[in-house]
Design an enzyme around this catalytic site. Structure first.
Site, mmCIF file in Angstrom:
data_model
loop_
_atom_site.group_PDB
_atom_site.id
_atom_site.type_symbol
_atom_site.label_atom_id
_atom_site.label_comp_id
_atom_site.label_asym_id
_atom_site.label_seq_id
_atom_site.Cartn_x
_atom_site.Cartn_y
_atom_site.Cartn_z
ATOM 1 C CG PHE A 139 -1.875 1.215 1.144
ATOM 2 C CD1 PHE A 139 -3.069 1.117 0.441
ATOM 3 C CD2 PHE A 139 -1.557 2.426 1.740
ATOM 4 C CE1 PHE A 139 -3.937 2.202 0.351
ATOM 5 C CE2 PHE A 139 -2.402 3.517 1.654
ATOM 6 C CZ PHE A 139 -3.606 3.406 0.958
ATOM 7 C CG ASP A 224 6.091 3.650 0.809
ATOM 8 O OD1 ASP A 224 6.206 4.572 1.651
ATOM 9 O OD2 ASP A 224 5.000 3.325 0.306
ATOM 10 C CE LYS A 253 0.789 7.435 6.085
ATOM 11 N NZ LYS A 253 -0.405 8.118 5.582
#
Length: 413
Positions: A139, A224, A253
């Site tokens: 994801f 990632d 984030k």
């Protein structure tokens, strides 16, 4: 009677989320308050975006000071904030170059573009034929390119046609990754720990083995770390657990300090050198406001030793969860303060468990129907961990010791 805020959101907002029935109005540290003044412990921290807690005074101060001075200018000009921010980011991660963006998905798209152009212009792969290997269960965002290489059917359903150029292998299987390499392979893109898949931790040494394979085949290793980076797993980067330095690194984030979206793609010199003026850009990426907040967040992470705290508090939470004896628990897994509790759905769904936790003053989020995620702000204390564990134990005490049905265990591999 339905809450007015919920009614308005249901009426005017696209139904692309299914929130828990709580309306939050304020937050400080690890705590959130709803409209009625009830307090909740935030055990999600917005998927790691609020790693420093809510309304951290240092970060709010950096935000307000910069917003009053200069917030947004185009990258058509220099600003006095971007250089210092990227210098600190590169120094802390050991990566020589960075390209600032906003959302995590934008940074992933940047990495994909860099890998493809490097493959074509540097490695010598024929134009428009470069391939990137990804993992089942990945994801990395919601753009059409990214969902195009997802193994989750819902993420793809109705959104094609997709661009192609990706092959997928089982996560945690280095031999399968090597077998998928062809002369057209430019990069291997992966999360060191899979988050949305249910906090899936690969075998020890997996990433180090992938690094060695990529080196032998002249393939880029791109990590990632939008969710796992910046202290979340008890190290600055999750890749640090295997002593691995990737060729490309994706952060986001937590980089925005829980105040605004900030992301970056970092890379070795020759990889970043594929970008020339006009190749790539962003109206908001690298703006002075984002740079000031990102710089303050990085300093805070280092000065308050939050990765070290995540390591200690994560061990406390993991051991506490593993000590709970209930047949509904299938597995507890994770590193640092990124932990998944896998539940047998014949006892209770993860969504219902989160709803029961909410009634105990703990906010969390399920994933894939069976996993409850625990990822609190990195500032959490031992007393806070113990409070959360008590609420979790109480929730299990309300469940029966026998399954309600004979549902077949679901698989999301």
């Amino acid at each position: 009677m339905k809450n007015h805020a919920i009614t308005l959101e249901d009426r005017y907002c696209a139904h692309n989320y299914e929130p828990l029935p709580v309306v939050l109005s304020s937050g400080k540290g690890i705590w959130l308050w709803d409209q009625d003044g009830k307090r909740y412990m935030d055990m999600m921290s917005a998927y790691s975006a609020v790693s420093f807690g809510h309304s951290h005074p240092t970060l709010v101060g950096a935000l307000t000071k910069q917003a009053a001075q200069l917030a947004i200018v185009s990258r058509a000009f220099y600003s006095d904030q971007l250089g210092p921010f990227l210098q600190l980011l590169c120094e802390m991660t050991g990566m020589p170059k960075a390209l600032p963006m906003n959302s995590g998905a934008e940074a992933v798209e940047t990495a994909i573009k860099a890998a493809r152009k490097w493959g074509h212009k540097v490695k010598g792969i024929a134009e428009n034929s470069a391939e990137i290997i990804v993992c089942h269960g990945n994801f990395s965002g919601r753009t059409t390119t990214i969902v195009g290489f997802s193994s989750e059917a819902q993420y793809r359903d109705g959104f094609g046609p997709f661009s192609g150029g990706f092959s997928s292998v089982p996560f945690g299987d280095a031999a399968a990754m090597e077998a998928a390499i062809t002369p057209r392979t430019a990069a291997f893109l992966l999360e060191p720990i899979q988050g949305e898949a249910g906090i899936i931790v690969p075998p020890d040494g997996y990433l180090a083995k992938c690094r060695e394979i990529c080196d032998r085949h002249n393939v880029l290793l791109i990590c990632d770390e939008v969710q796992t980076g910046l202290g979340r797993t008890g190290r600055l980067l999750a890749s640090d657990h295997d002593g691995v330095k990737p060729d490309g690194l994706i952060l986001g984030k937590a980089l925005g300090g829980g105040l605004l979206p900030v992301s970056a793609f970092l890379a070795r010199e020759d990889l970043m050198a594929v970008f020339t003026p006009g190749d790539h850009g962003s109206t908001f990426g690298g703006n002075p406001l984002a740079a000031a907040v990102g710089h303050a967040a990085l300093r805070l992470l280092r000065e308050e030793k939050l990765a070290e705290n995540a390591q200690r508090m994560g061990e406390r939470l993991l051991s506490g969860l593993r000590a709970i004896q209930h047949p509904a628990i299938r597995q507890i897994r994770g590193k640092g303060l990124l932990i998944g509790m896998d539940l047998d759905p014949s006892f209770i769904s993860a969504r219902e468990f989160c709803e029961r936790l909410m009634s105990q003053g703990i906010l969390s989020k399920d994933t894939h129907d069976t996993v409850v995620r625990f990822a609190p702000p990195l500032i959490i204390t031992a007393n806070d961990i113990d409070t959360a564990l008590e609420a979790i134990r109480h929730t299990f005490s309300t469940l029966t010791d026998t399954p309600a049905t004979n549902l077949t265990e679901r698989s999301y591999a």
